[in-house]
Design a protein around this motif. Structure first.
Motif, PDB file in Angstrom:
ATOM      1  N   HIS A  38     -81.824 -61.854 -24.320  1.00  0.00           N
ATOM      2  CA  HIS A  38     -80.505 -61.223 -24.490  1.00  0.00           C
ATOM      3  C   HIS A  38     -80.187 -60.329 -23.288  1.00  0.00           C
ATOM      4  O   HIS A  38     -79.050 -60.246 -22.856  1.00  0.00           O
ATOM      5  CB  HIS A  38     -80.471 -60.380 -25.768  1.00  0.00           C
ATOM      6  CG  HIS A  38     -80.394 -61.210 -27.013  1.00  0.00           C
ATOM      7  ND1 HIS A  38     -80.306 -60.658 -28.263  1.00  0.00           N
ATOM      8  CD2 HIS A  38     -80.378 -62.552 -27.193  1.00  0.00           C
ATOM      9  CE1 HIS A  38     -80.247 -61.627 -29.173  1.00  0.00           C
ATOM     10  NE2 HIS A  38     -80.298 -62.784 -28.549  1.00  0.00           N
ATOM     11  N   ARG A  92     -76.914 -62.216 -22.455  1.00  0.00           N
ATOM     12  CA  ARG A  92     -75.985 -62.092 -23.581  1.00  0.00           C
ATOM     13  C   ARG A  92     -75.145 -60.834 -23.373  1.00  0.00           C
ATOM     14  O   ARG A  92     -75.680 -59.776 -23.048  1.00  0.00           O
ATOM     15  CB  ARG A  92     -76.772 -61.974 -24.894  1.00  0.00           C
ATOM     16  CG  ARG A  92     -75.893 -61.802 -26.116  1.00  0.00           C
ATOM     17  CD  ARG A  92     -76.760 -61.642 -27.361  1.00  0.00           C
ATOM     18  NE  ARG A  92     -75.953 -61.490 -28.554  1.00  0.00           N
ATOM     19  CZ  ARG A  92     -75.484 -60.328 -28.988  1.00  0.00           C
ATOM     20  NH1 ARG A  92     -75.739 -59.214 -28.344  1.00  0.00           N
ATOM     21  NH2 ARG A  92     -74.752 -60.277 -30.088  1.00  0.00           N
ATOM     22  N   ALA A  93     -73.845 -60.984 -23.551  1.00  0.00           N
ATOM     23  CA  ALA A  93     -72.957 -59.843 -23.358  1.00  0.00           C
ATOM     24  C   ALA A  93     -73.269 -58.763 -24.385  1.00  0.00           C
ATOM     25  O   ALA A  93     -73.568 -59.077 -25.544  1.00  0.00           O
ATOM     26  CB  ALA A  93     -71.503 -60.282 -23.495  1.00  0.00           C
ATOM     27  N   ASP A  94     -73.192 -57.528 -23.970  1.00  0.00           N
ATOM     28  CA  ASP A  94     -73.440 -56.395 -24.875  1.00  0.00           C
ATOM     29  C   ASP A  94     -72.342 -56.293 -25.918  1.00  0.00           C
ATOM     30  O   ASP A  94     -71.196 -56.606 -25.628  1.00  0.00           O
ATOM     31  CB  ASP A  94     -73.468 -55.089 -24.085  1.00  0.00           C
ATOM     32  CG  ASP A  94     -74.895 -54.701 -23.754  1.00  0.00           C
ATOM     33  OD1 ASP A  94     -75.806 -55.194 -24.457  1.00  0.00           O
ATOM     34  OD2 ASP A  94     -75.084 -53.932 -22.809  1.00  0.00           O
ATOM     35  N   ALA A 132     -89.652 -61.319 -31.741  1.00  0.00           N
ATOM     36  CA  ALA A 132     -88.475 -60.453 -31.558  1.00  0.00           C
ATOM     37  C   ALA A 132     -88.328 -60.051 -30.092  1.00  0.00           C
ATOM     38  O   ALA A 132     -87.222 -59.982 -29.563  1.00  0.00           O
ATOM     39  CB  ALA A 132     -88.596 -59.211 -32.440  1.00  0.00           C
ATOM     40  N   ARG A 133     -89.459 -59.796 -29.450  1.00  0.00           N
ATOM     41  CA  ARG A 133     -89.394 -59.398 -28.034  1.00  0.00           C
ATOM     42  C   ARG A 133     -88.840 -60.522 -27.162  1.00  0.00           C
ATOM     43  O   ARG A 133     -88.122 -60.272 -26.208  1.00  0.00           O
ATOM     44  CB  ARG A 133     -90.778 -58.965 -27.538  1.00  0.00           C
ATOM     45  CG  ARG A 133     -91.074 -57.496 -27.847  1.00  0.00           C
ATOM     46  CD  ARG A 133     -92.308 -57.019 -27.086  1.00  0.00           C
ATOM     47  NE  ARG A 133     -93.517 -57.655 -27.595  1.00  0.00           N
ATOM     48  CZ  ARG A 133     -94.222 -57.187 -28.623  1.00  0.00           C
ATOM     49  NH1 ARG A 133     -93.857 -56.088 -29.231  1.00  0.00           N
ATOM     50  NH2 ARG A 133     -95.300 -57.811 -29.025  1.00  0.00           N
ATOM     51  N   ARG A 141     -69.720 -54.364 -32.581  1.00  0.00           N
ATOM     52  CA  ARG A 141     -70.021 -54.679 -31.177  1.00  0.00           C
ATOM     53  C   ARG A 141     -69.625 -53.529 -30.262  1.00  0.00           C
ATOM     54  O   ARG A 141     -70.389 -53.130 -29.378  1.00  0.00           O
ATOM     55  CB  ARG A 141     -69.273 -55.947 -30.732  1.00  0.00           C
ATOM     56  CG  ARG A 141     -69.832 -57.228 -31.294  1.00  0.00           C
ATOM     57  CD  ARG A 141     -71.276 -57.452 -30.930  1.00  0.00           C
ATOM     58  NE  ARG A 141     -71.499 -57.801 -29.546  1.00  0.00           N
ATOM     59  CZ  ARG A 141     -71.518 -59.032 -29.072  1.00  0.00           C
ATOM     60  NH1 ARG A 141     -71.335 -60.053 -29.872  1.00  0.00           N
ATOM     61  NH2 ARG A 141     -71.742 -59.250 -27.798  1.00  0.00           N
ATOM     62  N   ARG A 177     -80.628 -65.987 -36.615  1.00  0.00           N
ATOM     63  CA  ARG A 177     -80.531 -64.560 -36.932  1.00  0.00           C
ATOM     64  C   ARG A 177     -80.736 -64.309 -38.434  1.00  0.00           C
ATOM     65  O   ARG A 177     -81.448 -63.389 -38.839  1.00  0.00           O
ATOM     66  CB  ARG A 177     -79.165 -64.033 -36.473  1.00  0.00           C
ATOM     67  CG  ARG A 177     -78.757 -62.701 -37.055  1.00  0.00           C
ATOM     68  CD  ARG A 177     -79.345 -61.554 -36.269  1.00  0.00           C
ATOM     69  NE  ARG A 177     -79.684 -60.441 -37.125  1.00  0.00           N
ATOM     70  CZ  ARG A 177     -79.141 -59.241 -37.059  1.00  0.00           C
ATOM     71  NH1 ARG A 177     -78.242 -58.981 -36.162  1.00  0.00           N
ATOM     72  NH2 ARG A 177     -79.531 -58.288 -37.859  1.00  0.00           N
ATOM     73  N   PHE A 212     -94.656 -61.740 -35.357  1.00  0.00           N
ATOM     74  CA  PHE A 212     -93.229 -61.542 -35.605  1.00  0.00           C
ATOM     75  C   PHE A 212     -92.607 -60.664 -34.511  1.00  0.00           C
ATOM     76  O   PHE A 212     -91.550 -60.982 -33.961  1.00  0.00           O
ATOM     77  CB  PHE A 212     -93.028 -60.893 -36.983  1.00  0.00           C
ATOM     78  CG  PHE A 212     -91.581 -60.629 -37.307  1.00  0.00           C
ATOM     79  CD1 PHE A 212     -90.784 -61.622 -37.829  1.00  0.00           C
ATOM     80  CD2 PHE A 212     -91.036 -59.379 -37.060  1.00  0.00           C
ATOM     81  CE1 PHE A 212     -89.446 -61.383 -38.105  1.00  0.00           C
ATOM     82  CE2 PHE A 212     -89.697 -59.138 -37.329  1.00  0.00           C
ATOM     83  CZ  PHE A 212     -88.898 -60.145 -37.852  1.00  0.00           C
ATOM     84  N   MET A 213     -93.293 -59.575 -34.193  1.00  0.00           N
ATOM     85  CA  MET A 213     -92.763 -58.666 -33.167  1.00  0.00           C
ATOM     86  C   MET A 213     -92.731 -59.349 -31.797  1.00  0.00           C
ATOM     87  O   MET A 213     -91.829 -59.116 -31.007  1.00  0.00           O
ATOM     88  CB  MET A 213     -93.572 -57.368 -33.116  1.00  0.00           C
ATOM     89  CG  MET A 213     -93.412 -56.470 -34.329  1.00  0.00           C
ATOM     90  SD  MET A 213     -91.694 -56.143 -34.813  1.00  0.00           S
ATOM     91  CE  MET A 213     -91.141 -55.176 -33.417  1.00  0.00           C
ATOM     92  N   CYS A 236     -86.619 -62.597 -28.063  1.00  0.00           N
ATOM     93  CA  CYS A 236     -85.152 -62.558 -28.262  1.00  0.00           C
ATOM     94  C   CYS A 236     -84.563 -61.523 -27.309  1.00  0.00           C
ATOM     95  O   CYS A 236     -83.618 -61.799 -26.570  1.00  0.00           O
ATOM     96  CB  CYS A 236     -84.789 -62.137 -29.690  1.00  0.00           C
ATOM     97  SG  CYS A 236     -85.417 -63.206 -30.994  1.00  0.00           S
ATOM     98  N   GLN A 237     -85.164 -60.335 -27.356  1.00  0.00           N
ATOM     99  CA  GLN A 237     -84.614 -59.232 -26.557  1.00  0.00           C
ATOM    100  C   GLN A 237     -84.677 -59.532 -25.066  1.00  0.00           C
ATOM    101  O   GLN A 237     -83.721 -59.258 -24.329  1.00  0.00           O
ATOM    102  CB  GLN A 237     -85.383 -57.940 -26.865  1.00  0.00           C
ATOM    103  CG  GLN A 237     -84.676 -56.711 -26.311  1.00  0.00           C
ATOM    104  CD  GLN A 237     -85.448 -55.429 -26.552  1.00  0.00           C
ATOM    105  OE1 GLN A 237     -86.685 -55.426 -26.539  1.00  0.00           O
ATOM    106  NE2 GLN A 237     -84.739 -54.350 -26.783  1.00  0.00           N
ATOM    107  N   ILE A 293     -80.828 -58.849 -33.276  1.00  0.00           N
ATOM    108  CA  ILE A 293     -82.155 -59.415 -33.499  1.00  0.00           C
ATOM    109  C   ILE A 293     -82.570 -59.144 -34.945  1.00  0.00           C
ATOM    110  O   ILE A 293     -82.622 -60.046 -35.753  1.00  0.00           O
ATOM    111  CB  ILE A 293     -83.184 -58.886 -32.494  1.00  0.00           C
ATOM    112  CG1 ILE A 293     -82.767 -59.292 -31.079  1.00  0.00           C
ATOM    113  CG2 ILE A 293     -84.572 -59.445 -32.817  1.00  0.00           C
ATOM    114  CD1 ILE A 293     -83.553 -58.649 -29.985  1.00  0.00           C
ATOM    115  N   ILE A 312     -87.572 -52.615 -29.321  1.00  0.00           N
ATOM    116  CA  ILE A 312     -87.539 -53.071 -30.707  1.00  0.00           C
ATOM    117  C   ILE A 312     -88.804 -52.708 -31.481  1.00  0.00           C
ATOM    118  O   ILE A 312     -88.767 -52.636 -32.692  1.00  0.00           O
ATOM    119  CB  ILE A 312     -87.271 -54.586 -30.816  1.00  0.00           C
ATOM    120  CG1 ILE A 312     -88.142 -55.357 -29.855  1.00  0.00           C
ATOM    121  CG2 ILE A 312     -85.815 -54.904 -30.584  1.00  0.00           C
ATOM    122  CD1 ILE A 312     -87.922 -56.835 -29.962  1.00  0.00           C
ATOM    123  N   ASP A 316     -70.603 -65.024 -26.061  1.00  0.00           N
ATOM    124  CA  ASP A 316     -71.313 -63.893 -25.458  1.00  0.00           C
ATOM    125  C   ASP A 316     -72.221 -64.343 -24.328  1.00  0.00           C
ATOM    126  O   ASP A 316     -72.914 -63.527 -23.717  1.00  0.00           O
ATOM    127  CB  ASP A 316     -72.155 -63.175 -26.518  1.00  0.00           C
ATOM    128  CG  ASP A 316     -71.274 -62.505 -27.560  1.00  0.00           C
ATOM    129  OD1 ASP A 316     -70.198 -62.013 -27.178  1.00  0.00           O
ATOM    130  OD2 ASP A 316     -71.652 -62.482 -28.741  1.00  0.00           O
TER     131      ASP A 316
END
Lengths: 216, 159
Positions: free
Chosen positions: B153, B157-159, B146-147, A138, B49, B142-143, B149-150, A122, A35, B100
């Motif tokens: 996920h 979390r399902a793709d 975000a990381r 998706r 989000r 902020f970044m 979150c990633q 995100i 990201i 998800d």
């Protein structure tokens, strides 16, 4: 020693396209899925899209050796080719390589286009994601993540092929750098009509302009 | 008049007491249906989000930076950051229908919790950074958020 016949095989645009593709793809691979680099990944993706579209246009209006109509043969020709892959000399892609070109272009184009519809859940949303349903977003996001493996597979196949040809004393890399290839004098090959690579760059410039204007 | 006031005060007290008596068990199992827990989670993540996306517009220069707006959004995010995670237990335990959420969440519950906490911690630091109203201070925070979150996920979390 046998005399050789030097033929101009790849014009300046084709050669630049090929190596730019390598560089941009490496950049996309490096920036993908991280990201911190998502905006750079987006920009590089647009460059990729412009490169691909220009190559496809060049396949219709460019040098003869770069034209689809010149190098695409029937699948039967491919079978024949595989019976004796190193016998004949070609002044463009060989019949099997021709299909590889198409596969590579389709894979890369699908990758670039699907990227425009992705959403990372995100903060990144592709510039065209708002045009389709969330389910479609998706699916395309999933495709974009998975299909890179197919591209890697195609690249691996491409490199293995080059290695095999090199073992058989067929030079493929040299002509992609210099544009020229030496053929035995008795090879019965004809110089394909060449168009100046600069025209390709003009097309590339036009494509970059509208793509960045619309999707940047 | 006085009597009325006393009665009302009494009524209110009884009301509060009754509410207090019932609210505990209600809170402990806020959802009787897995379906509701999933909706609750999704609603919360949707709000997260949206607020995060708004801030991202400023961080990435898509909209003009407004320190006050950014601060408000970061505070909203702070309040939201605790919301969704309750709904992964109780009726929300192992709830993956129309969701998800991957079963891995409940198989690695402590890792999932740690990642949720990392997110909450990052948001806390983002709120502090937002006080500076200075993009140079805000961007790394902020970044970093975000990381988190990633990182969650990925695998949960399902793709």
């Amino acid at each position: 020693m046998m005399n050789t016949l030097t033929i101009k095989l790849w014009d300046g645009f084709i050669r630049s396209f090929h190596w730019l593709l390598v560089v941009v793809l490496a950049g996309l691979w490096y920036t993908g899925g991280d990201i911190d680099y998502i905006d750079l990944h987006h920009q590089l993706g647009l460059v990729m899209l412009a490169l691909l579209l220009t190559r496809i246009m060049w396949g219709f209006v460019g040098s003869q050796s770069a034209r689809f109509s010149y190098f695409l043969r029937s699948p039967i020709a491919v079978l024949h080719y595989f019976k004796a892959p190193f016998k004949r000399e070609y002044v463009t892609h060989n019949p099997a390589g021709a299909y590889m070109v198409v596969i590579m272009l389709v894979l890369l184009l699908s990758q670039a286009i699907s990227g425009l519809f992705t959403d990372d859940a995100i903060f990144f949303r592709g510039p065209l994601a708002h045009l389709v349903s969330n389910d479609m977003v998706r699916s395309l996001t999933r495709y974009h993540k998975q299909a890179f493996d197919y591209i890697l597979l195609a690249i691996a196949l491409h490199l293995v092929a080059i290695f095999v040809y090199t073992l058989m004393k067929k030079r493929l890399v040299g002509p992609m750098i210099t544009g020229r290839k030496d053929y035995p004098e008795d090879a019965q090959v004809k110089q394909p009509k060449q168009r100046h690579g600069a025209f390709g760059f003009v097309l590339l410039g036009i494509n970059l302009t509208w793509i960045f204007g619309w999707l940047g | 008049m006085r009597l009325l006031t006393t009665f009302s005060a009494l009524a209110v007290s009884i009301g509060i007491a009754a509410l207090a008596a019932t609210s505990n068990p209600v809170q402990a199992s806020a959802f009787t249906q897995a379906e509701d827990a999933v909706k609750y989670r999704q609603g919360a993540f949707q709000l997260i989000r949206e607020n995060f996306g708004y801030m991202s517009g400023m961080v990435r220069g898509e909209i003009d930076f407004d320190g006050e707006q950014f601060k408000q959004r970061s505070q909203a995010l702070y309040h939201l950051s605790n919301i969704p995670f309750d709904a992964f237990s109780g009726a929300g335990e192992n709830a993956t229908d129309n969701s998800d959420a991957l079963p891995a969440i409940w198989q690695n519950r402590s890792d999932f919790n740690a990642k949720a906490e990392a997110f909450q911690q990052a948001v806390k630091e983002l709120v502090e950074a937002a006080d500076s109203e200075n993009m140079r201070t805000i961007r790394p925070a902020f970044m970093a958020t975000a990381r988190t979150c990633q990182q969650c996920h990925e695998g949960y979390r399902a793709d």
